[in-house]
Design an enzyme around this catalytic site. Structure first.
Site, PDB file in Angstrom:
ATOM      1  N   LYS A  60      -8.441  -8.115  -7.963  1.00  0.00           N
ATOM      2  CA  LYS A  60      -9.166  -7.343  -6.880  1.00  0.00           C
ATOM      3  C   LYS A  60     -10.635  -7.940  -6.644  1.00  0.00           C
ATOM      4  O   LYS A  60     -10.769  -8.695  -6.458  1.00  0.00           O
ATOM      5  CB  LYS A  60     -10.115  -5.792  -7.748  1.00  0.00           C
ATOM      6  CG  LYS A  60     -10.069  -4.846  -6.741  1.00  0.00           C
ATOM      7  CD  LYS A  60      -8.635  -3.951  -6.496  1.00  0.00           C
ATOM      8  CE  LYS A  60      -9.191  -2.460  -6.120  1.00  0.00           C
ATOM      9  NZ  LYS A  60      -8.329  -1.580  -5.472  1.00  0.00           N
ATOM     10  N   GLY A  80     -10.330  12.491  -0.298  1.00  0.00           N
ATOM     11  CA  GLY A  80     -10.258  11.305   0.776  1.00  0.00           C
ATOM     12  C   GLY A  80      -9.275  11.467   1.413  1.00  0.00           C
ATOM     13  O   GLY A  80      -8.168  12.680   1.350  1.00  0.00           O
TER      14      GLY A  80
END
Length: 361
Positions: A87, A189
């Protein structure tokens, strides 16, 4: 600003979570401050999105990227993908601080990892940002379809969450239909909105909540969902609570308030503390579909792009999240352990098995 009280505490965090490498990226000319975390590469190169967020501190940023990268390792493993976990985070306001120069400089840092880390979009980044990064390195995925990429991963991610929901409903009610079930979707979202559409198409009753009130009204009207205030979501009785925004919304305070039978959403790291809150949910009789199992659709979409798979194959892999979730819930029940413990056990076993294979080369 120090990350922790001492460098020893940084290394202790890496050791505790089993990380392979952390790269701190700094460039005064562009204002870039970023961290790349590579957790494990046993199964393949570490793939994970780049999140841009205005963290309160560098310590908070480091903690987030460490947790998220470990989850990516487990997400790839349990869904049978030949990828490791990584990440990246860029510290900053994505609306104010993001620009081409900063992203391209970040791309240079990714290039320097020589393929050990591959990135994609995440919170605060988008396909256009990936194009900028791609100008500096080939190690990026989630590109727009117009230039040969897999495009927006949100619909695939939403489908994966839906399949995980169906598996949890099957476990609890004996059939996997969501018709007539009540679902609270927190966060609408890209993934959350796609999930609302799927749920409404399945004739589920959907409550939605989001800090963006204008978006909340628009999505409610568009899909026939019922908008509720952000601070009222835990007051509603529902079959399913679906956290689709930021993590750690399942904690001691909210568990005591929850009036639902199932938790299944797209947010990463939904449990503030895996061990404590996984057990609390089990004791309260709430079925938790582990987030990294069911929110793998976006990762599958990126993996398919790397492998050159067709859309049909991408959908097949995403639909397999149903069986992956069923296997976790069966093991949880058989061994009398929390579902997150069961998921971890399955993911860790695959990694350990492949390590043995590789050690014999």
């Amino acid at each position: 600003m120090p990350l922790q009280n001492s460098t020893e505490s940084i290394f202790s965090q890496l050791e505790a979570l089993g990380h392979k490498k952390i790269v701190f990226c700094s460039d005064p000319d562009t204002g870039l401050r970023a961290i790349i975390a590579i957790h494990d590469t046993t199964l393949g190169p570490a793939l994970g999105g780049t999140r841009m967020w205005a963290y309160k501190s560098e310590a908070e940023a480091l903690s987030d990227v460490l947790r998220l990268s470990k989850a990516m390792t487990y997400k790839a493993s349990i869904n049978g993908l030949n990828l490791g976990g990584g990440k990246a985070i860029i510290i900053g306001d994505s609306h104010r601080d993001k620009n081409e120069a900063l992203l391209r400089k970040f791309g240079r840092f990714i290039k320097n990892q020589n393929g050990e880390f591959i990135t994609a979009e995440d919170v605060g980044t988008n396909p256009r940002d990936m194009e900028y990064i791609r100008m500096e390195t080939q190690y990026v995925t989630g590109m727009p379809e117009s230039i040969g990429g897999s495009g927006d991963p949100a619909p695939v991610a939403a489908l994966g969450v839906f399949m995980g929901m169906k598996a949890a409903v099957k476990e609890l009610y004996g059939n996997d239909s969501l018709a007539g079930k009540t679902v609270i979707v927190q966060g609408i979202g890209h993934v959350g909105e796609n999930l609302v559409k799927i749920l409404r198409d399945e004739k589920a009753k959907v409550y939605i909540s989001d800090i963006n009130e204008d978006l909340l009204r628009q999505v409610a009207k568009k899909y026939g969902a019922e908008a509720i205030a952000h601070n009222n979501i835990f007051d509603i009785d529902a079959d399913i609570y679906s956290p689709c925004a930021m993590g750690a919304t399942v904690n001691t305070q909210t568990i005591n308030k929850l009036n639902c039978a199932i938790i299944a959403g797209s947010a990463n790291n939904q449990l503030e503390d895996e061990q404590v809150h996984g057990q609390m949910l089990r004791e309260k009789g709430i079925l938790f579909a582990p987030d990294y199992v069911i929110n793998a659709g976006g990762l599958i979409n990126c993996y398919s792009e790397l492998m050159g798979f067709t859309k049909k194959r991408t959908m097949q892999l995403t639909e397999n999240i149903y069986e992956a979730t069923r296997n976790v819930l069966k093991l949880s029940k058989a061994e009398n352990i929390s579902s997150i413990e069961a998921a971890n056990k399955i993911a860790e076993k695959r990694i350990a098995d492949i390590k043995k294979v590789k050690s014999s080369y």
